[in-house]
Design an enzyme around this catalytic site. Structure first.
Site, PDB file in Angstrom:
ATOM      1  N   HIS A   1       3.447   5.555  13.495  1.00  0.00           N
ATOM      2  CA  HIS A   1       4.333   4.387  13.430  1.00  0.00           C
ATOM      3  C   HIS A   1       3.875   3.303  14.395  1.00  0.00           C
ATOM      4  O   HIS A   1       3.937   2.109  14.086  1.00  0.00           O
ATOM      5  CB  HIS A   1       5.776   4.791  13.776  1.00  0.00           C
ATOM      6  CG  HIS A   1       6.469   5.472  12.634  1.00  0.00           C
ATOM      7  ND1 HIS A   1       7.490   6.389  12.841  1.00  0.00           N
ATOM      8  CD2 HIS A   1       6.310   5.394  11.307  1.00  0.00           C
ATOM      9  CE1 HIS A   1       7.917   6.824  11.662  1.00  0.00           C
ATOM     10  NE2 HIS A   1       7.211   6.236  10.719  1.00  0.00           N
TER      11      HIS A   1
ATOM     12  N   ASN B   1       7.881  14.951  11.069  1.00  0.00           N
ATOM     13  CA  ASN B   1       7.349  13.763  11.748  1.00  0.00           C
ATOM     14  C   ASN B   1       5.951  13.972  12.297  1.00  0.00           C
ATOM     15  O   ASN B   1       5.436  13.108  13.005  1.00  0.00           O
ATOM     16  CB  ASN B   1       8.266  13.357  12.913  1.00  0.00           C
ATOM     17  CG  ASN B   1       9.425  12.537  12.421  1.00  0.00           C
ATOM     18  OD1 ASN B   1       9.319  11.901  11.375  1.00  0.00           O
ATOM     19  ND2 ASN B   1      10.517  12.562  13.153  1.00  0.00           N
TER      20      ASN B   1
ATOM     21  N   ARG C   1      30.930   3.453  -5.424  1.00  0.00           N
ATOM     22  CA  ARG C   1      30.833   4.635  -4.553  1.00  0.00           C
ATOM     23  C   ARG C   1      29.903   5.717  -5.113  1.00  0.00           C
ATOM     24  O   ARG C   1      30.043   6.888  -4.817  1.00  0.00           O
ATOM     25  CB  ARG C   1      32.206   5.238  -4.277  1.00  0.00           C
ATOM     26  CG  ARG C   1      33.125   4.275  -3.571  1.00  0.00           C
ATOM     27  CD  ARG C   1      34.290   4.986  -2.936  1.00  0.00           C
ATOM     28  NE  ARG C   1      35.142   4.024  -2.281  1.00  0.00           N
ATOM     29  CZ  ARG C   1      36.116   3.379  -2.886  1.00  0.00           C
ATOM     30  NH1 ARG C   1      36.367   3.603  -4.148  1.00  0.00           N
ATOM     31  NH2 ARG C   1      36.838   2.513  -2.204  1.00  0.00           N
TER      32      ARG C   1
ATOM     33  N   HIS D   1       0.814   3.294   5.564  1.00  0.00           N
ATOM     34  CA  HIS D   1       1.554   4.325   6.276  1.00  0.00           C
ATOM     35  C   HIS D   1       0.736   5.637   6.337  1.00  0.00           C
ATOM     36  O   HIS D   1       0.564   6.223   7.410  1.00  0.00           O
ATOM     37  CB  HIS D   1       2.891   4.541   5.559  1.00  0.00           C
ATOM     38  CG  HIS D   1       3.703   5.673   6.104  1.00  0.00           C
ATOM     39  ND1 HIS D   1       4.337   5.600   7.312  1.00  0.00           N
ATOM     40  CD2 HIS D   1       3.970   6.900   5.594  1.00  0.00           C
ATOM     41  CE1 HIS D   1       4.968   6.754   7.529  1.00  0.00           C
ATOM     42  NE2 HIS D   1       4.761   7.549   6.506  1.00  0.00           N
TER      43      HIS D   1
ATOM     44  N   HIS E   1       3.573  11.156  12.817  1.00  0.00           N
ATOM     45  CA  HIS E   1       4.295   9.903  12.598  1.00  0.00           C
ATOM     46  C   HIS E   1       4.579   9.115  13.870  1.00  0.00           C
ATOM     47  O   HIS E   1       4.746   7.904  13.813  1.00  0.00           O
ATOM     48  CB  HIS E   1       5.610  10.173  11.852  1.00  0.00           C
ATOM     49  CG  HIS E   1       5.396  10.406  10.383  1.00  0.00           C
ATOM     50  ND1 HIS E   1       4.605  11.437   9.910  1.00  0.00           N
ATOM     51  CD2 HIS E   1       5.843   9.747   9.285  1.00  0.00           C
ATOM     52  CE1 HIS E   1       4.591  11.402   8.579  1.00  0.00           C
ATOM     53  NE2 HIS E   1       5.340  10.382   8.183  1.00  0.00           N
TER      54      HIS E   1
ATOM     55  N   GLU F   1      20.291  15.334   7.876  1.00  0.00           N
ATOM     56  CA  GLU F   1      19.504  15.162   9.096  1.00  0.00           C
ATOM     57  C   GLU F   1      20.373  15.311  10.351  1.00  0.00           C
ATOM     58  O   GLU F   1      20.372  14.458  11.230  1.00  0.00           O
ATOM     59  CB  GLU F   1      18.842  13.775   9.092  1.00  0.00           C
ATOM     60  CG  GLU F   1      17.422  13.813   9.610  1.00  0.00           C
ATOM     61  CD  GLU F   1      16.679  12.494   9.388  1.00  0.00           C
ATOM     62  OE1 GLU F   1      15.515  12.569   9.044  1.00  0.00           O
ATOM     63  OE2 GLU F   1      17.280  11.431   9.546  1.00  0.00           O
TER      64      GLU F   1
ATOM     65  N   LYS G   1       8.489  20.574   1.632  1.00  0.00           N
ATOM     66  CA  LYS G   1       9.459  19.592   2.135  1.00  0.00           C
ATOM     67  C   LYS G   1      10.887  20.018   1.776  1.00  0.00           C
ATOM     68  O   LYS G   1      11.799  19.917   2.599  1.00  0.00           O
ATOM     69  CB  LYS G   1       9.157  18.188   1.589  1.00  0.00           C
ATOM     70  CG  LYS G   1      10.180  17.182   2.106  1.00  0.00           C
ATOM     71  CD  LYS G   1       9.853  15.728   1.973  1.00  0.00           C
ATOM     72  CE  LYS G   1      11.019  14.920   2.562  1.00  0.00           C
ATOM     73  NZ  LYS G   1      10.924  13.494   2.379  1.00  0.00           N
TER      74      LYS G   1
ATOM     75  N   ARG H   1      14.531  18.548  10.504  1.00  0.00           N
ATOM     76  CA  ARG H   1      13.613  17.707   9.746  1.00  0.00           C
ATOM     77  C   ARG H   1      12.570  17.043  10.640  1.00  0.00           C
ATOM     78  O   ARG H   1      11.619  16.466  10.155  1.00  0.00           O
ATOM     79  CB  ARG H   1      14.397  16.626   8.981  1.00  0.00           C
ATOM     80  CG  ARG H   1      15.098  17.168   7.762  1.00  0.00           C
ATOM     81  CD  ARG H   1      16.011  16.154   7.130  1.00  0.00           C
ATOM     82  NE  ARG H   1      15.315  15.269   6.207  1.00  0.00           N
ATOM     83  CZ  ARG H   1      15.835  14.810   5.079  1.00  0.00           C
ATOM     84  NH1 ARG H   1      17.041  15.151   4.715  1.00  0.00           N
ATOM     85  NH2 ARG H   1      15.162  13.999   4.316  1.00  0.00           N
TER      86      ARG H   1
HETATM   87  N1  LIG Z   1      13.341   7.716   1.383  1.00  0.00           N
HETATM   88  C1  LIG Z   1      12.436   8.371   2.079  1.00  0.00           C
HETATM   89  O1  LIG Z   1      12.662   9.492   2.544  1.00  0.00           O
HETATM   90  C2  LIG Z   1      11.084   7.765   2.269  1.00  0.00           C
HETATM   91  C3  LIG Z   1      10.020   8.550   2.748  1.00  0.00           C
HETATM   92  C4  LIG Z   1       8.766   7.968   2.851  1.00  0.00           C
HETATM   93  C5  LIG Z   1       8.581   6.641   2.501  1.00  0.00           C
HETATM   94  N2  LIG Z   1       9.634   5.904   2.061  1.00  0.00           N
HETATM   95  C6  LIG Z   1       9.474   4.500   1.681  1.00  0.00           C
HETATM   96  O2  LIG Z   1       8.538   4.424   0.604  1.00  0.00           O
HETATM   97  C7  LIG Z   1       7.947   3.138   0.615  1.00  0.00           C
HETATM   98  C8  LIG Z   1       6.463   3.291   0.383  1.00  0.00           C
HETATM   99  O3  LIG Z   1       6.271   3.887  -0.878  1.00  0.00           O
HETATM  100  P1  LIG Z   1       4.912   3.680  -1.690  1.00  0.00           P
HETATM  101  O4  LIG Z   1       3.769   4.021  -0.842  1.00  0.00           O
HETATM  102  O5  LIG Z   1       5.093   4.385  -2.982  1.00  0.00           O
HETATM  103  O6  LIG Z   1       4.844   2.111  -1.868  1.00  0.00           O
HETATM  104  P2  LIG Z   1       5.213   1.109  -3.053  1.00  0.00           P
HETATM  105  O7  LIG Z   1       6.451   1.470  -3.752  1.00  0.00           O
HETATM  106  O8  LIG Z   1       5.130  -0.258  -2.456  1.00  0.00           O
HETATM  107  O9  LIG Z   1       3.987   1.311  -4.077  1.00  0.00           O
HETATM  108  C9  LIG Z   1       2.671   1.009  -3.654  1.00  0.00           C
HETATM  109  C10 LIG Z   1       1.961   0.125  -4.690  1.00  0.00           C
HETATM  110  O10 LIG Z   1       1.629   0.902  -5.835  1.00  0.00           O
HETATM  111  C11 LIG Z   1       2.071   0.252  -7.031  1.00  0.00           C
HETATM  112  N3  LIG Z   1       2.306   1.326  -7.992  1.00  0.00           N
HETATM  113  C12 LIG Z   1       3.353   2.185  -8.042  1.00  0.00           C
HETATM  114  N4  LIG Z   1       3.128   3.121  -8.970  1.00  0.00           N
HETATM  115  C13 LIG Z   1       1.938   2.836  -9.549  1.00  0.00           C
HETATM  116  C14 LIG Z   1       1.172   3.446 -10.573  1.00  0.00           C
HETATM  117  N5  LIG Z   1       1.565   4.580 -11.145  1.00  0.00           N
HETATM  118  N6  LIG Z   1       0.009   2.858 -10.929  1.00  0.00           N
HETATM  119  C15 LIG Z   1      -0.420   1.729 -10.315  1.00  0.00           C
HETATM  120  N7  LIG Z   1       0.247   1.131  -9.322  1.00  0.00           N
HETATM  121  C16 LIG Z   1       1.418   1.682  -8.942  1.00  0.00           C
HETATM  122  C17 LIG Z   1       3.263  -0.542  -6.584  1.00  0.00           C
HETATM  123  O11 LIG Z   1       3.527  -1.622  -7.453  1.00  0.00           O
HETATM  124  C18 LIG Z   1       2.793  -1.009  -5.200  1.00  0.00           C
HETATM  125  O12 LIG Z   1       1.953  -2.120  -5.335  1.00  0.00           O
HETATM  126  C19 LIG Z   1       8.284   2.500   1.953  1.00  0.00           C
HETATM  127  O13 LIG Z   1       9.243   1.504   1.750  1.00  0.00           O
HETATM  128  C20 LIG Z   1       8.870   3.638   2.759  1.00  0.00           C
HETATM  129  O14 LIG Z   1       9.835   3.217   3.684  1.00  0.00           O
HETATM  130  C21 LIG Z   1      10.871   6.449   1.929  1.00  0.00           C
END
Ligand SMILES: NC(=O)c1ccc[n+]([C@@H]2O[C@H](COP(=O)([O-])OP(=O)(O)OC[C@H]3O[C@@H](n4cnc5c(N)ncnc54)[C@H](O)[C@@H]3O)[C@@H](O)[C@H]2O)c1
Length: 547
Positions: free
Chosen positions: A423, A416, A291, A435, A419, A407, A397, A412
């Site tokens: 999307h 968007n 939990r 993205h 977005h 939310e 943010k 929030r």
């Molecule tokens: N929780 C939330 O509020 C929220 C908001 C926005 C996005 N997200 C999520 O975030 C994800 C996307 O995140 P992202 O863009 O970071 O993608 P990701 O985690 O896939 O990272 C992108 C790439 O960069 C590489 N990488 C990471 N750090 C690195 C570094 N310092 N040096 C070299 N390479 C590095 C990773 O291995 C990967 O290949 C999605 O799943 C999305 O749904 C969540």
């Protein structure tokens, strides 16, 4: 930003990368780069080889000494020495004054490989290259090793070397962005983790989930630091290669298993070091195991630093839809360290910038002006400006999400901006567009819709587009017809009776949520869109839909 000294001096053999690394370090620190050999060439109008051939090595060493003397007291610079400069103790002493000497250490074999086709290194002109390098290394090793730090460069990409040097050189200048949510930012802010764990009364054990790519670049300094700082709490380091496909319950299940094996109590902790996939899945696992155990996030992509890791949402994909299963679980602390961003591929960095720009547009004209003014420095990932860009986006943010952590009130929704259409683009092109890239196009489209509805001026839309272009983000509407957009918007929560709620900008710092009629407003708008620039993407049914 505080540094351990006022200048950095790189030493090591010819071919160890002093010039490449030196230029990179200077750019990142906003300092000047000085190459001692180039200074001598400039001063004499002759190449080093010519000087050796015409005047001999002793003459060259005198000139070298003179340049070193001239540079005494020069600060705010990164200096690349010649291969033999620090063999002279006088030079070494002078260079080390106000500075930190870094030895870029490479093996004789790797140096020979790098230098095999070189013709402008006078000391390599006669005899076997490998033998000569071995002899020179033997002669100079003691002088090189007298540097403040030795950094091994073999098998490491230059970005990893730059990061390792800066990790040692930049002193902890962390800023508290929000004390109640425990959000901290600044180069070297990772150093605060042990103290934060103590403050949050974490008792052993601690599981670190580390992105495999981050580990590849940063292992040398990160593993040494983890070992030193966490030896008392039996850290378990799990290195994992993330992907959207693996952001699943099966991965969470695997991680629950690891926590169970470790007998992690509720006072134990999960520390996520990686991009948004790692922080989301680690957050979800930590929030559900017993939990909820302690959670610390160290996001390493720009997108994760300004978005995924702040705001308290965790999640995994399920049933073909993104983030379908998740929790609201703010981390105990989030450490935003821009040093990690030095190794991030360009495309990932640019995609993260879309969220930085989005926050600035919603925030204020001052925030936008900062990005306009400093676009070059930010693109070059200069630490001071990059840190400020991150702080600005995250502070905004946090202001929005803090009042509505779960939310519930719809506040929030402002976040968007860009977005809704973003999307649709992302899904239509099967997630081969990033993205941030899709959001960039979505923001331009939303701004133009706002112009069409008389809500904002054409100048504002043009200015937003120009800013996105400065950061090399796509802005042209792709080959995506109205019918395909409508199909993608079918499940949108913001859709009602042929209308959809859009975040439309009125000015920088002012946006409203407005109803857009799909037939009356969106169809003519999209149908007049041509596709003058091909995105190189063809549509494809995606395996994931976005929520
Ligand atoms: N929780 C939330 O509020 C929220 C908001 C926005 C996005 N997200 C999520 O975030 C994800 C996307 O995140 P992202 O863009 O970071 O993608 P990701 O985690 O896939 O990272 C992108 C790439 O960069 C590489 N990488 C990471 N750090 C690195 C570094 N310092 N040096 C070299 N390479 C590095 C990773 O291995 C990967 O290949 C999605 O799943 C999305 O749904 C969540």
């Amino acid at each position: 930003m505080k540094t351990a000294a006022d200048r950095l001096i790189l030493t090591g053999m010819m071919g160890s990368g002093k010039t490449t690394i030196g230029r990179w370090l200077a750019r990142t620190l906003g300092w000047v780069f000085i190459d001692i050999d180039r200074e001598i060439e400039r001063q004499t109008g002759k190449s080093i080889s010519q000087l050796f051939a015409e005047k001999g090595e002793a003459f060259f060493r005198e000139l070298e000494k003179e340049v070193v003397r001239r540079l005494e007291g020069k600060t705010g610079c990164v200096i690349a020495t010649g291969g033999g400069t620090v063999a002279d103790p006088y030079n070494r002493r002078l260079l080390a004054r106000n500075g930190r000497l870094v030895y870029l250490k490479a093996s004789a074999e790797s140096l020979a490989k790098r230098l095999k086709d070189t013709s402008d290194r006078p000391l390599l002109q006669a005899g076997d290259v490998l033998e000569t390098i071995r002899r020179l290394l033997d002669e100079r090793e003691a002088a090189y090793s007298a540097a403040h730090w030795t950094v091994t460069v073999d098998g490491k990409p230059p970005a990893g070397t730059v990061q390792e040097i800066l990790w040692r050189f930049v002193e902890n200048g962390v800023q508290v962005l929000d004390s109640s949510l425990g959000v901290f930012a600044g180069p070297g802010s990772l150093r605060n983790l042990p103290q934060l764990l103590r403050e949050r009364r974490v008792t052993a054990p601690v599981l670190f989930l580390v992105d495999e790519r981050v580990w590849k670049f940063s292992q040398a300094w990160l593993s040494e630091w983890l070992e030193k700082e966490f030896s008392g709490c039996s850290p378990e380091i799990v290195v994992w290669r993330p992907s959207e496909r693996k952001k699943t319950l099966a991965t969470a299940h695997w991680l629950w298993g690891k926590l169970h094996e470790l007998r992690l109590e509720r006072s134990g902790a999960v520390v996520a070091v990686g991009g948004g996939v790692v922080t989301d899945v680690a957050g979800f696992t930590a929030s559900t195991y017993k939990r909820g155990v302690r959670l610390f996030l160290v996001p390493t992509t720009l997108l994760a630093q300004v978005d995924a890791a702040v705001g308290g949402k965790t999640g995994v994909n399920f049933g073909g839809a993104k983030n379908m299963i998740g929790t609201f679980y703010p981390a105990d602390a989030v450490l935003l360290d821009p040093l990690f961003l030095l190794t991030l591929p360009g495309r990932e960095f640019r995609a993260g910038m879309a969220e930085v720009i989005k926050a600035a547009v919603l925030d204020s004209s001052a925030a936008v002006a900062f990005l306009q003014r400093e676009s070059r420095a930010i693109r070059q990932r200069r630490l001071t400006e990059l840190t400020r860009a991150i702080q600005q986006a995250v502070t905004f943010k946090l202001q929005v999400v803090k009042e509505d952590l779960q939310e519930r009130s719809g506040k929030r929704m402002l976040l968007n901006f860009g977005h809704t259409l973003g999307h649709a683009i992302e899904a239509h092109f099967g997630y081969r567009i990033k993205h941030g890239e899709a959001v960039s196009i979505g923001m331009v489209a939303a701004a133009n819709l706002a112009v069409q509805k008389g809500l904002c001026s054409p100048a504002l839309a043009a200015s937003l587009e120009a800013l996105l272009r400065r950061f090399r983000l796509p802005v042209q509407w792709p080959d995506l017809p109205f019918t395909a957009v409508v199909e993608r918007l079918q499940h949108d929560k913001k859709r009602r009776q042929g209308k959809i709620r859009f975040v439309l900008p009125e000015d920088f710092g002012a946006a409203r949520i407005a109803e857009v009629d799909l037939e009356v407003d969106l169809r003519p708008f999209l149908e007049q869109k041509k596709t003058p620039e091909s995105t190189g993407l063809s549509s494809q049914r995606s395996s994931l839909t976005s929520r």
